[in-house]
Design a protein around this motif. Sequence first.
Motif, PDB file in Angstrom:
ATOM      1  N   GLN A 158      65.741  45.208  32.416  1.00  0.00           N
ATOM      2  CA  GLN A 158      66.553  45.809  31.358  1.00  0.00           C
ATOM      3  C   GLN A 158      66.122  45.288  29.991  1.00  0.00           C
ATOM      4  OE1 GLN A 158      70.782  45.191  31.733  1.00  0.00           O
ATOM      5  NE2 GLN A 158      71.275  46.611  30.071  1.00  0.00           N
ATOM      6  N   LEU A 159      65.834  44.006  29.921  1.00  0.00           N
ATOM      7  CA  LEU A 159      65.383  43.409  28.668  1.00  0.00           C
ATOM      8  C   LEU A 159      63.974  43.885  28.320  1.00  0.00           C
ATOM      9  CD1 LEU A 159      66.267  41.518  26.431  1.00  0.00           C
ATOM     10  CD2 LEU A 159      65.368  39.595  27.754  1.00  0.00           C
ATOM     11  N   ARG A 160      63.119  44.063  29.339  1.00  0.00           N
ATOM     12  CA  ARG A 160      61.768  44.582  29.093  1.00  0.00           C
ATOM     13  C   ARG A 160      61.821  46.004  28.537  1.00  0.00           C
ATOM     14  NH1 ARG A 160      61.125  41.976  34.197  1.00  0.00           N
ATOM     15  NH2 ARG A 160      59.897  40.047  33.990  1.00  0.00           N
ATOM     16  N   LEU A 161      62.753  46.814  29.050  1.00  0.00           N
ATOM     17  CA  LEU A 161      62.903  48.175  28.535  1.00  0.00           C
ATOM     18  C   LEU A 161      63.347  48.162  27.073  1.00  0.00           C
ATOM     19  CD1 LEU A 161      62.978  51.240  28.930  1.00  0.00           C
ATOM     20  CD2 LEU A 161      65.337  50.999  29.728  1.00  0.00           C
ATOM     21  N   LEU A 162      64.295  47.304  26.746  1.00  0.00           N
ATOM     22  CA  LEU A 162      64.739  47.194  25.361  1.00  0.00           C
ATOM     23  C   LEU A 162      63.596  46.750  24.458  1.00  0.00           C
ATOM     24  CD1 LEU A 162      68.265  45.573  25.829  1.00  0.00           C
ATOM     25  CD2 LEU A 162      67.780  47.860  24.953  1.00  0.00           C
ATOM     26  N   GLU A 163      62.777  45.825  24.956  1.00  0.00           N
ATOM     27  CA  GLU A 163      61.629  45.394  24.160  1.00  0.00           C
ATOM     28  C   GLU A 163      60.638  46.539  23.968  1.00  0.00           C
ATOM     29  OE1 GLU A 163      57.993  42.094  24.067  1.00  0.00           O
ATOM     30  OE2 GLU A 163      59.371  42.136  25.788  1.00  0.00           O
ATOM     31  N   ALA A 164      60.398  47.308  25.038  1.00  0.00           N
ATOM     32  CA  ALA A 164      59.473  48.440  24.927  1.00  0.00           C
ATOM     33  C   ALA A 164      59.976  49.451  23.909  1.00  0.00           C
ATOM     34  CB  ALA A 164      59.309  49.103  26.301  1.00  0.00           C
ATOM     35  N   ASP A 165      61.274  49.785  23.975  1.00  0.00           N
ATOM     36  CA  ASP A 165      61.847  50.736  23.015  1.00  0.00           C
ATOM     37  C   ASP A 165      61.733  50.208  21.589  1.00  0.00           C
ATOM     38  OD1 ASP A 165      62.533  52.514  25.021  1.00  0.00           O
ATOM     39  OD2 ASP A 165      64.599  51.814  25.180  1.00  0.00           O
ATOM     40  N   THR A 166      61.985  48.913  21.434  1.00  0.00           N
ATOM     41  CA  THR A 166      61.928  48.309  20.092  1.00  0.00           C
ATOM     42  C   THR A 166      60.515  48.347  19.533  1.00  0.00           C
ATOM     43  OG1 THR A 166      63.741  46.827  20.694  1.00  0.00           O
ATOM     44  CG2 THR A 166      62.464  46.246  18.753  1.00  0.00           C
ATOM     45  N   ARG A 167      59.553  47.971  20.354  1.00  0.00           N
ATOM     46  CA  ARG A 167      58.162  47.947  19.862  1.00  0.00           C
ATOM     47  C   ARG A 167      57.653  49.366  19.591  1.00  0.00           C
ATOM     48  NH1 ARG A 167      56.403  42.974  19.652  1.00  0.00           N
ATOM     49  NH2 ARG A 167      57.241  41.360  21.028  1.00  0.00           N
ATOM     50  N   ARG A 168      58.103  50.338  20.379  1.00  0.00           N
ATOM     51  CA  ARG A 168      57.725  51.729  20.088  1.00  0.00           C
ATOM     52  C   ARG A 168      58.284  52.162  18.741  1.00  0.00           C
ATOM     53  NH1 ARG A 168      60.806  55.947  20.610  1.00  0.00           N
ATOM     54  NH2 ARG A 168      62.194  54.973  22.151  1.00  0.00           N
ATOM     55  N   LYS A 169      59.529  51.845  18.487  1.00  0.00           N
ATOM     56  CA  LYS A 169      60.147  52.237  17.232  1.00  0.00           C
ATOM     57  C   LYS A 169      59.536  51.500  16.040  1.00  0.00           C
ATOM     58  CE  LYS A 169      64.475  53.364  17.143  1.00  0.00           C
ATOM     59  NZ  LYS A 169      65.956  53.353  17.204  1.00  0.00           N
ATOM     60  N   LEU A 170      58.958  50.333  16.293  1.00  0.00           N
ATOM     61  CA  LEU A 170      58.284  49.577  15.240  1.00  0.00           C
ATOM     62  C   LEU A 170      56.824  49.999  15.069  1.00  0.00           C
ATOM     63  CD1 LEU A 170      59.719  45.987  15.873  1.00  0.00           C
ATOM     64  CD2 LEU A 170      60.137  47.442  13.878  1.00  0.00           C
ATOM     65  N   GLY A 171      56.363  50.941  15.889  1.00  0.00           N
ATOM     66  CA  GLY A 171      54.981  51.393  15.799  1.00  0.00           C
ATOM     67  C   GLY A 171      54.001  50.503  16.531  1.00  0.00           C
ATOM     68  N   GLN A 172      54.484  49.589  17.344  1.00  0.00           N
ATOM     69  CA  GLN A 172      53.613  48.697  18.117  1.00  0.00           C
ATOM     70  C   GLN A 172      53.319  49.360  19.467  1.00  0.00           C
ATOM     71  OE1 GLN A 172      55.649  44.894  18.247  1.00  0.00           O
ATOM     72  NE2 GLN A 172      55.857  44.815  16.018  1.00  0.00           N
ATOM     73  N   TYR A 173      52.561  50.453  19.417  1.00  0.00           N
ATOM     74  CA  TYR A 173      52.399  51.333  20.568  1.00  0.00           C
ATOM     75  C   TYR A 173      51.660  50.708  21.755  1.00  0.00           C
ATOM     76  CZ  TYR A 173      53.971  54.712  17.121  1.00  0.00           C
ATOM     77  OH  TYR A 173      54.687  55.352  16.163  1.00  0.00           O
ATOM     78  N   PRO A 174      50.573  49.950  21.563  1.00  0.00           N
ATOM     79  CA  PRO A 174      49.909  49.357  22.744  1.00  0.00           C
ATOM     80  C   PRO A 174      50.832  48.428  23.528  1.00  0.00           C
ATOM     81  CG  PRO A 174      48.451  49.303  20.837  1.00  0.00           C
ATOM     82  CD  PRO A 174      49.789  49.710  20.324  1.00  0.00           C
ATOM     83  N   GLN A 175      51.589  47.585  22.809  1.00  0.00           N
ATOM     84  CA  GLN A 175      52.512  46.672  23.498  1.00  0.00           C
ATOM     85  C   GLN A 175      53.616  47.448  24.210  1.00  0.00           C
ATOM     86  OE1 GLN A 175      51.490  46.538  20.273  1.00  0.00           O
ATOM     87  NE2 GLN A 175      51.779  44.468  19.417  1.00  0.00           N
ATOM     88  N   ALA A 176      54.146  48.483  23.541  1.00  0.00           N
ATOM     89  CA  ALA A 176      55.198  49.292  24.151  1.00  0.00           C
ATOM     90  C   ALA A 176      54.675  50.018  25.386  1.00  0.00           C
ATOM     91  CB  ALA A 176      55.735  50.291  23.132  1.00  0.00           C
ATOM     92  N   GLN A 177      53.489  50.588  25.297  1.00  0.00           N
ATOM     93  CA  GLN A 177      52.913  51.324  26.424  1.00  0.00           C
ATOM     94  C   GLN A 177      52.708  50.410  27.629  1.00  0.00           C
ATOM     95  OE1 GLN A 177      49.289  53.378  25.456  1.00  0.00           O
ATOM     96  NE2 GLN A 177      49.469  54.752  27.200  1.00  0.00           N
TER      97      GLN A 177
END
Length: 239
Positions: free
Chosen positions: A75-94
């Motif tokens: 659940q925390l990993r998903l929140l981190e992925a959503d956050t990094r996507r919204k911040l434009g940190q696409y490789p980390q989010a992907q």
Amino acid sequence: MCCCLALAMTLSACAAGGTRQVERRIDSGQDLPTPDPTRDRQVHLDLIQRMLDQDQNYAALAHIETLQRQGNDNQLRLLEADTRRKLGQYPQAQQLYTALLNTAYSAQAYHGLGLIAARSNPTVSLEYLQRAVRLMPTNVEMRNDLGYALMLARRYPDALPQLATAVELEPGNDKSRNNLLILMMLMRDEASVQRIVRESRIDATTLADLRKRASSLAATSAPRPAVQPPQAAAAKKAS
């Protein structure tokens, strides 16, 4: 002076009363309230989600990093992925989304991958968004995003049930309703446009803005040729 003295006596009596209650609970063998780490963690996770909903993305990431010191979970990993996507940190989010594909959060992971792919590969984006909706059919955001992606691809008949479903699942969702209105305009269904306008009491300014957006979408170029999603391409190469 008398008022101050009376107030002090009242507070002292309250404190003494509270102490006696605790003492009675101890004497009777009753357990005192204890901290609940699981509940506290969920409250913290809910706080992070509200921050993301309000686009407080840097603050959300700071809280995520704080919780990760106590232990990480999906659940925390998903929140981190959503956050990094919204911040434009696409490789980390992907990378985070991909790691969640075989978990209970696979629908959310496909949704996130679809939003990332929409920037450069609409066909791959549709593939991921369709998988997300199949896994979570009643999710309004996923339905809306899939409908919008289909609309951008000029697949209007396919977009219609997705956006209509999103609106019916959550009638007060202005985002889905506006996207449905734009689709009706693109399909030249003015009767449906006027019906939605009346039912939702949309003002003239908002309607004019939506018509402008519909005209802009109608003028865009056709979608790019189909390209295999990265996972499918890799699987084919391996075979």
